[in-house]
Structures are given as C-alpha cells and as structure tokens.
Write a protein that holds these residues in place. Structure first.
Motif, PDB file in Angstrom:
ATOM      1  N   ARG A  95     -17.293  16.959   7.178  1.00 24.20           N
ATOM      2  CA  ARG A  95     -18.477  17.767   7.519  1.00 24.20           C
ATOM      3  C   ARG A  95     -19.449  17.749   6.356  1.00 24.20           C
ATOM      4  NH1 ARG A  95     -18.523  21.540  12.018  1.00 24.20           N
ATOM      5  NH2 ARG A  95     -20.386  22.098  10.900  1.00 24.20           N
ATOM      6  N   PRO A  96     -20.750  17.623   6.665  1.00 32.82           N
ATOM      7  CA  PRO A  96     -21.736  17.617   5.581  1.00 32.82           C
ATOM      8  C   PRO A  96     -21.848  18.997   4.946  1.00 32.82           C
ATOM      9  CG  PRO A  96     -22.823  17.582   7.693  1.00 32.82           C
ATOM     10  CD  PRO A  96     -21.359  17.454   7.968  1.00 32.82           C
ATOM     11  N   SER A  97     -22.339  18.996   3.747  1.00 34.76           N
ATOM     12  CA  SER A  97     -22.508  20.260   3.028  1.00 34.76           C
ATOM     13  C   SER A  97     -23.621  21.079   3.686  1.00 34.76           C
ATOM     14  CB  SER A  97     -22.856  19.983   1.567  1.00 34.76           C
ATOM     15  OG  SER A  97     -24.153  19.431   1.478  1.00 34.76           O
ATOM     16  N   LEU A 137     -31.342  20.551   4.884  1.00 34.08           N
ATOM     17  CA  LEU A 137     -32.343  19.515   4.630  1.00 34.08           C
ATOM     18  C   LEU A 137     -32.593  18.681   5.881  1.00 34.08           C
ATOM     19  CD1 LEU A 137     -34.170  18.046   2.628  1.00 34.08           C
ATOM     20  CD2 LEU A 137     -32.211  16.631   2.014  1.00 34.08           C
ATOM     21  N   ASP A 138     -31.534  18.350   6.619  1.00 35.61           N
ATOM     22  CA  ASP A 138     -31.685  17.589   7.857  1.00 35.61           C
ATOM     23  C   ASP A 138     -32.510  18.373   8.874  1.00 35.61           C
ATOM     24  OD1 ASP A 138     -30.957  15.277   9.599  1.00 35.61           O
ATOM     25  OD2 ASP A 138     -29.989  16.891  10.752  1.00 35.61           O
ATOM     26  N   VAL A 159     -26.177  22.394   2.336  1.00 32.98           N
ATOM     27  CA  VAL A 159     -27.485  21.984   1.818  1.00 32.98           C
ATOM     28  C   VAL A 159     -27.984  20.763   2.586  1.00 32.98           C
ATOM     29  CG1 VAL A 159     -28.687  21.069  -0.206  1.00 32.98           C
ATOM     30  CG2 VAL A 159     -27.039  22.929  -0.467  1.00 32.98           C
ATOM     31  N   ARG A 160     -27.105  19.826   2.851  1.00 37.58           N
ATOM     32  CA  ARG A 160     -27.485  18.619   3.582  1.00 37.58           C
ATOM     33  C   ARG A 160     -27.880  18.950   5.024  1.00 37.58           C
ATOM     34  NH1 ARG A 160     -26.513  13.269   2.192  1.00 37.58           N
ATOM     35  NH2 ARG A 160     -26.732  11.873   3.964  1.00 37.58           N
ATOM     36  N   ARG A 161     -27.189  19.891   5.646  1.00 39.70           N
ATOM     37  CA  ARG A 161     -27.529  20.297   7.008  1.00 39.70           C
ATOM     38  C   ARG A 161     -28.881  20.999   7.049  1.00 39.70           C
ATOM     39  NH1 ARG A 161     -22.273  23.219   8.964  1.00 39.70           N
ATOM     40  NH2 ARG A 161     -23.815  24.171  10.338  1.00 39.70           N
ATOM     41  N   ARG A 183     -24.424  13.193  14.440  1.00 44.25           N
ATOM     42  CA  ARG A 183     -23.885  13.059  13.089  1.00 44.25           C
ATOM     43  C   ARG A 183     -23.288  14.360  12.593  1.00 44.25           C
ATOM     44  NH1 ARG A 183     -29.058  10.008  12.143  1.00 44.25           N
ATOM     45  NH2 ARG A 183     -29.837  12.093  11.972  1.00 44.25           N
ATOM     46  N   TYR A 184     -23.834  15.471  13.064  1.00 45.07           N
ATOM     47  CA  TYR A 184     -23.398  16.762  12.529  1.00 45.07           C
ATOM     48  C   TYR A 184     -22.943  17.648  13.652  1.00 45.07           C
ATOM     49  CZ  TYR A 184     -26.093  14.931   8.708  1.00 45.07           C
ATOM     50  OH  TYR A 184     -26.580  14.132   7.734  1.00 45.07           O
TER      51      TYR A 184
END
Length: 145
Positions: free
Chosen positions: A14-16, A22-23, A18-20, A144-145
């Motif tokens: 799973r993305p962090s 930003l996405d 912060v990355r979610r 992706r998420y």
C-alpha cells in the motif's frame, strides 16, 4: 489425503498516506485544468467561427473544435483516472456554446448563424460523445490504490 492450500498472489504494498494525498491533489488539479481548458477552447472557437477568406467562411473553428475536444477528453480521462472525467471539459464547452447561440438584450449573437456555427456545435459535441463512448468501451485499467 491432504489438500494443498490455493496459491495466493502477493498483494502490492500500500502506498504511503503522503503519496495518496499527492495523487489525489494531482487528479483534482488535472480536473481543474480540464475545466479551464474546455472554457478557453470554447471561447477560442467562438472567436475563430466568423473567420473568412475572400468573404467566404472557412470553418477553421470546426477543425480546432475536433482536435481540441479530443485532446481535452483524453487529457481529462488520463489525469483524473476515471471515465466520467470526459464531462469536465465538455460541460463548460456546451454551456458556452448554448449561451453563445442566444441573443443578448441588445440583439448580439456570438455564434454566427451560418453553416460554421451549426457544424461547430454539432461536431464539437459529437467529438466529446465519441471520446466518452470510446472510454466506456476501453478496458478499465486496474486501480493502483
């Protein structure tokens, strides 16, 4: 007799957070850019609609509408990551074209009443419709998420 457990496919990490975030921010920014670009191209096409050479309308606004609306539809779908995103540039474009076809209280009309104005509205709207239909028929990429 023992039964082997089914093979499990490994799940991607799973993305962090912060990355979610930003996405999501980039998707919102892409959607806003699509709305603004739809507005700008509609105004540009209205400015190009009365263009004439030798007194005859040349219809360059129709070509601009096809290319710009197809590009805006693709951009919106790719940046937002959803099929419904084609509506983001289409809605302001249609609203501006409908408003431009109506007379003002002074009697002015922004959208000229010859073949260029008619074809501009029909072909521009059809371009958005075709791009929306193509995105519906396309295989949905995995999330992706």
């Amino acid at each position: 007799m023992s039964v082997a457990p089914p093979e499990q496919t490994p799940q991607p990490p799973r993305p962090s957070p912060v990355r979610r975030i930003l996405d999501a921010a980039l998707r919102v920014a892409g959607g806003l850019i699509a709305v603004v670009a739809g507005t700008v191209t509609a105004v540009l096409e209205l400015l190009l609609a009365p263009l004439r050479i030798g007194g005859y309308p040349i219809g360059v606004a129709v070509l601009v509408a096809v290319v710009a609306n197809a590009a805006l539809s693709w951009f919106a779908i790719e940046t937002v990551g959803s099929r419904w995103a084609v509506a983001l540039p289409a809605l302001p474009w249609v609203v501006i074209m409908v408003a431009a076809a109506d007379r003002t209280s002074e009697g002015d009309v922004l959208l000229i009443g010859n073949w260029v104005g008619f074809v501009l509205v029909v072909v521009g709207a059809m371009t958005f419709a075709v791009m929306a239909f193509r995105s519906i028929l396309a295989a949905q990429p995995p999330r992706r998420y």
